[in-house]
Design a protein around this motif. Sequence first.
Motif, PDB file in Angstrom:
ATOM      1  N   MET A   1     -14.175 -99.785  17.116  1.00  0.00           N
ATOM      2  CA  MET A   1     -12.936-100.174  16.460  1.00  0.00           C
ATOM      3  C   MET A   1     -13.072-101.573  15.904  1.00  0.00           C
ATOM      4  SD  MET A   1     -10.470-100.862  19.713  1.00  0.00           S
ATOM      5  CE  MET A   1      -9.741-102.459  19.631  1.00  0.00           C
ATOM      6  N   MET A   2     -12.418-101.825  14.775  1.00  0.00           N
ATOM      7  CA  MET A   2     -12.468-103.138  14.182  1.00  0.00           C
ATOM      8  C   MET A   2     -11.463-104.039  14.885  1.00  0.00           C
ATOM      9  SD  MET A   2     -14.837-102.733  12.166  1.00  0.00           S
ATOM     10  CE  MET A   2     -15.725-101.419  11.380  1.00  0.00           C
ATOM     11  N   TYR A 124     -13.310 -95.758   9.396  1.00  0.00           N
ATOM     12  CA  TYR A 124     -13.280 -97.153   9.837  1.00  0.00           C
ATOM     13  C   TYR A 124     -13.417 -98.117   8.661  1.00  0.00           C
ATOM     14  CZ  TYR A 124     -13.411 -95.746  14.712  1.00  0.00           C
ATOM     15  OH  TYR A 124     -13.093 -95.196  15.931  1.00  0.00           O
ATOM     16  N   GLY A 125     -14.160 -97.695   7.643  1.00  0.00           N
ATOM     17  CA  GLY A 125     -14.263 -98.530   6.450  1.00  0.00           C
ATOM     18  C   GLY A 125     -12.919 -98.680   5.753  1.00  0.00           C
ATOM     19  N   ARG A 126     -12.166 -97.581   5.682  1.00  0.00           N
ATOM     20  CA  ARG A 126     -10.831 -97.647   5.065  1.00  0.00           C
ATOM     21  C   ARG A 126      -9.896 -98.524   5.885  1.00  0.00           C
ATOM     22  NH1 ARG A 126     -10.400 -97.510   0.311  1.00  0.00           N
ATOM     23  NH2 ARG A 126      -8.211 -96.819   0.413  1.00  0.00           N
ATOM     24  N   LEU A 127     -10.011 -98.461   7.212  1.00  0.00           N
ATOM     25  CA  LEU A 127      -9.194 -99.341   8.054  1.00  0.00           C
ATOM     26  C   LEU A 127      -9.466-100.808   7.750  1.00  0.00           C
ATOM     27  CD1 LEU A 127      -9.273 -97.691  11.608  1.00  0.00           C
ATOM     28  CD2 LEU A 127      -7.413 -97.674   9.943  1.00  0.00           C
ATOM     29  N   SER A 128     -10.696-101.105   7.338  1.00  0.00           N
ATOM     30  CA  SER A 128     -11.057-102.484   7.008  1.00  0.00           C
ATOM     31  C   SER A 128     -10.747-102.836   5.566  1.00  0.00           C
ATOM     32  CB  SER A 128     -12.554-102.709   7.270  1.00  0.00           C
ATOM     33  OG  SER A 128     -12.825-102.658   8.648  1.00  0.00           O
ATOM     34  N   GLU A 131     -13.651-100.686  -0.255  1.00  0.00           N
ATOM     35  CA  GLU A 131     -13.606 -99.747  -1.366  1.00  0.00           C
ATOM     36  C   GLU A 131     -14.547 -98.572  -1.103  1.00  0.00           C
ATOM     37  OE1 GLU A 131     -14.557-101.899  -4.870  1.00  0.00           O
ATOM     38  OE2 GLU A 131     -12.739-103.140  -4.816  1.00  0.00           O
ATOM     39  N   THR A 132     -14.233 -97.421  -1.686  1.00  0.00           N
ATOM     40  CA  THR A 132     -14.970 -96.190  -1.426  1.00  0.00           C
ATOM     41  C   THR A 132     -16.458 -96.331  -1.728  1.00  0.00           C
ATOM     42  OG1 THR A 132     -13.005 -94.864  -1.906  1.00  0.00           O
ATOM     43  CG2 THR A 132     -15.136 -93.732  -1.987  1.00  0.00           C
ATOM     44  N   GLN A 133     -16.773 -96.999  -2.848  1.00  0.00           N
ATOM     45  CA  GLN A 133     -18.179 -97.177  -3.216  1.00  0.00           C
ATOM     46  C   GLN A 133     -18.926 -98.005  -2.185  1.00  0.00           C
ATOM     47  OE1 GLN A 133     -18.383 -98.718  -7.237  1.00  0.00           O
ATOM     48  NE2 GLN A 133     -19.935 -97.205  -7.795  1.00  0.00           N
ATOM     49  N   VAL A 134     -18.283 -99.073  -1.720  1.00  0.00           N
ATOM     50  CA  VAL A 134     -18.903 -99.941  -0.716  1.00  0.00           C
ATOM     51  C   VAL A 134     -19.067 -99.183   0.604  1.00  0.00           C
ATOM     52  CG1 VAL A 134     -18.671-102.092   0.581  1.00  0.00           C
ATOM     53  CG2 VAL A 134     -17.916-101.981  -1.800  1.00  0.00           C
ATOM     54  N   ILE A 135     -18.071 -98.381   0.957  1.00  0.00           N
ATOM     55  CA  ILE A 135     -18.144 -97.588   2.189  1.00  0.00           C
ATOM     56  C   ILE A 135     -19.347 -96.647   2.151  1.00  0.00           C
ATOM     57  CG2 ILE A 135     -17.030 -95.751   3.513  1.00  0.00           C
ATOM     58  CD1 ILE A 135     -14.346 -97.029   2.825  1.00  0.00           C
ATOM     59  N   LYS A 136     -19.544 -95.991   1.026  1.00  0.00           N
ATOM     60  CA  LYS A 136     -20.659 -95.044   0.914  1.00  0.00           C
ATOM     61  C   LYS A 136     -21.999 -95.762   1.058  1.00  0.00           C
ATOM     62  CE  LYS A 136     -22.575 -91.341  -1.935  1.00  0.00           C
ATOM     63  NZ  LYS A 136     -23.937 -91.721  -1.548  1.00  0.00           N
TER      64      LYS A 136
END
Length: 350
Positions: A1-2, A124-128, A131-136
């Motif tokens: 968890m962040m 978890y990336g969205r919780l932080s 952006e979708t591209q960075v998450i991928k």
Amino acid sequence: MMVSQAEVMSDSRDDNEECPVVDIGRLEKRYSGWSIFGRKPIDALRGVDLQAGGGDVFGLLGPNGAGKTTLIKVLLGVVKPTSGTAKLFGKPVESVEARRRVGYLPESLRIDRHHTARSALHYYGRLSGMETQVIKRRTDELLDIVGLGNRDRESVSRFSKGMYQRLGLAQALMHDPDLLILDEPTDGLDPVGRNEVRRVIETLRDQGKTIFLNSHILQEVEMVCTRVAILSKGKIRGIGTVRELSQRLASEIVVFELGVPEELDGTDLMQRAASQLKVEKDHLTWRPIAAGVIDFTASLPGRDQLDQMVDLLRAEGVSILRLEKKQPSLEELFMQLVDDSAGDNAEEQP
């Protein structure tokens, strides 16, 4: 968890990178406790001073109730100290600037069973706020780092505990933090799982990440940590590298290989040595290794006691076949420092 769902990933860094990553000064935390006799405050932290620098793998050790969990909660901004200072990257621990640079793996991470490794990291990336591209991009990188690239679309319900912990490390790293706080990352893992997590930690260390590691598995800490602090009853009992702690704090551990007369056995020798050198019997051990030959190990307070030990052996007609000084293990240092704190009048710590 962040650390916080509302905090976002940021590439900004403090102007002053010379300050310690973790900087704790005279930190105290008192809880309001209760007993059958009424209110009874509990001092969880008592004047803790501690620093960790960039690239350190810093091990926090202590018995149950030492105050380790309270210290981690202070660093995460979850618990407010009673007095003293706690800073991350030169900023107060509660500041957004400091907290967005921290990744956290709790002792008991829970990920919903419907997730795959890839979907969990996306979540978890969205919780932080990423952006979708960075998450991928980060997901691909992290799955490769933790060795789950070929299991990325498999339900986490089928993961072993070692795989689960490695995924936990990946979520803590999702927003590319500079400080990673790991709470018992290898607890409950088999040797293979511990080795997997240890290799990930070593990779992160080589990348220059600072890792603050809370663990009770001393052998793991000794293998991976650059520095350690031993906490007992709310106080730091020793801090530094294992070698520094050994040189500063530990008794000398000396291993003798002895040729002994037939009428003298190891137990008699141990009792006489304990009495003459005024050391506890549990600081002396022996075992037979051949006919008339024993291995005798002594933990001695200093050089004077070593000289006395040699004189005693000669007086008993014992031949010294081999003498070797041994650096104490982290476990031996830990036990010495914790035993030294046993006389404190502090209450058990949260």
